[in-house]
Design a protein around this motif. Structure first.
Motif, PDB file in Angstrom:
ATOM      1  N   GLN A 180     -10.286  -2.414  -2.495  1.00  0.00           N
ATOM      2  CA  GLN A 180     -11.575  -1.582  -3.279  1.00  0.00           C
ATOM      3  C   GLN A 180     -12.614  -1.970  -2.453  1.00  0.00           C
ATOM      4  O   GLN A 180     -12.889  -3.029  -1.994  1.00  0.00           O
ATOM      5  CB  GLN A 180     -11.690  -1.872  -4.712  1.00  0.00           C
ATOM      6  N   HIS A 225     -12.734  -6.318  -0.334  1.00  0.00           N
ATOM      7  CA  HIS A 225     -13.303  -6.525   0.733  1.00  0.00           C
ATOM      8  C   HIS A 225     -13.863  -7.843   0.886  1.00  0.00           C
ATOM      9  O   HIS A 225     -14.815  -8.180   0.105  1.00  0.00           O
ATOM     10  CB  HIS A 225     -14.237  -5.389   1.265  1.00  0.00           C
ATOM     11  N   SER A 244      -3.553  -2.297  -2.254  1.00  0.00           N
ATOM     12  CA  SER A 244      -4.670  -1.325  -2.071  1.00  0.00           C
ATOM     13  C   SER A 244      -6.058  -2.213  -1.804  1.00  0.00           C
ATOM     14  O   SER A 244      -5.992  -3.321  -2.582  1.00  0.00           O
ATOM     15  CB  SER A 244      -4.995  -0.322  -2.854  1.00  0.00           C
ATOM     16  N   TYR A 255      -4.731  -2.239   7.506  1.00  0.00           N
ATOM     17  CA  TYR A 255      -4.706  -0.860   7.861  1.00  0.00           C
ATOM     18  C   TYR A 255      -6.229  -0.075   7.531  1.00  0.00           C
ATOM     19  O   TYR A 255      -6.566  -0.213   6.317  1.00  0.00           O
ATOM     20  CB  TYR A 255      -3.732  -0.148   7.256  1.00  0.00           C
ATOM     21  N   GLU A 256      -6.603   0.697   8.380  1.00  0.00           N
ATOM     22  CA  GLU A 256      -7.853   1.320   8.254  1.00  0.00           C
ATOM     23  C   GLU A 256      -7.750   2.737   7.896  1.00  0.00           C
ATOM     24  O   GLU A 256      -6.520   3.268   8.186  1.00  0.00           O
ATOM     25  CB  GLU A 256      -8.747   1.007   9.306  1.00  0.00           C
ATOM     26  N   ALA A 257      -8.515   3.418   7.343  1.00  0.00           N
ATOM     27  CA  ALA A 257      -8.486   4.782   7.018  1.00  0.00           C
ATOM     28  C   ALA A 257      -8.259   5.908   8.146  1.00  0.00           C
ATOM     29  O   ALA A 257      -7.507   6.738   7.938  1.00  0.00           O
ATOM     30  CB  ALA A 257      -9.587   5.236   6.180  1.00  0.00           C
ATOM     31  N   ARG A 300      -5.585  -5.187  -6.835  1.00  0.00           N
ATOM     32  CA  ARG A 300      -6.362  -4.633  -6.008  1.00  0.00           C
ATOM     33  C   ARG A 300      -7.206  -5.664  -5.143  1.00  0.00           C
ATOM     34  O   ARG A 300      -7.791  -6.595  -5.744  1.00  0.00           O
ATOM     35  CB  ARG A 300      -7.307  -3.556  -6.467  1.00  0.00           C
ATOM     36  N   SER A 358      -8.279  -0.333   4.191  1.00  0.00           N
ATOM     37  CA  SER A 358      -7.835   0.663   3.197  1.00  0.00           C
ATOM     38  C   SER A 358      -6.679  -0.239   2.259  1.00  0.00           C
ATOM     39  O   SER A 358      -6.701  -0.199   1.122  1.00  0.00           O
ATOM     40  CB  SER A 358      -7.340   1.843   3.679  1.00  0.00           C
TER      41      SER A 358
END
Length: 159
Positions: free
Chosen positions: A159, A58, A157, A92-94, A55, A131
């Motif tokens: 976190q 940010h 992914s 990629y954003e949510a 993971r 994301s």
């Protein structure tokens, strides 16, 4: 008696297998078609660094190491001087927004086979809204947005 039947059965199995093998010709064995290939294709290796199971965080910086394998169709191979193999790191954003956060372009070497493998790395920083992050590749016509054979590879992914 049972032992004799088993030997006879084994004998027929061996003879049948030998006849079947003898009746196959080289043309019956599927092989990769000779180049040039019918379509342009790009594949990103499944094995990347950092591992796709890790993971990402940010704001942290990472270096994605990857392999991109490509093959060119006869049409694309004929215009090889106008092509580049593009490797990208996407964020990629949510909400579905995609942003390219790193890229490298490679020119296929002239007068070589219609395919090859490029191994390299791209440094990137994970955006605050990301994301997940992925590595992708495509064949691009220089000076144009026309692309062919794009693929998304492994992803991480965030976190």
């Amino acid at each position: 008696m049972h032992l004799a039947r088993s030997r006879v059965f084994r004998f027929f199995v061996i003879v049948g297998a030998a006849l079947a093998a003898g009746s196959c010709s080289k043309d019956d064995i599927p092989t990769t078609p000779p180049s040039p290939f019918l379509f342009t294709n790009v594949e990103v290796s499944k094995f990347v660094t950092p591992p796709a199971t890790q993971r990402l965080t940010h704001g942290n910086s990472y270096v994605a190491r990857f392999d991109v394998a490509y093959t060119l169709s006869p049409t694309d191979d004929a215009q090889r001087n106008n092509l580049q193999v593009l490797a990208v790191v996407n964020s990629y954003e949510a909400n579905g927004t995609l942003t390219v956060i790193g890229s490298l372009a490679f020119t296929p070497p002239p007068l070589t086979a219609p395919g090859g493998v490029v191994s390299d790395s791209i440094g990137f920083t994970v955006p605050a809204a990301a994301s997940f992050i992925s590595v992708g590749a495509r064949v691009v016509t220089r000076g144009s947005s026309i692309t062919d054979g794009g693929k998304i590879g492994p992803y991480w992914s965030v976190q």
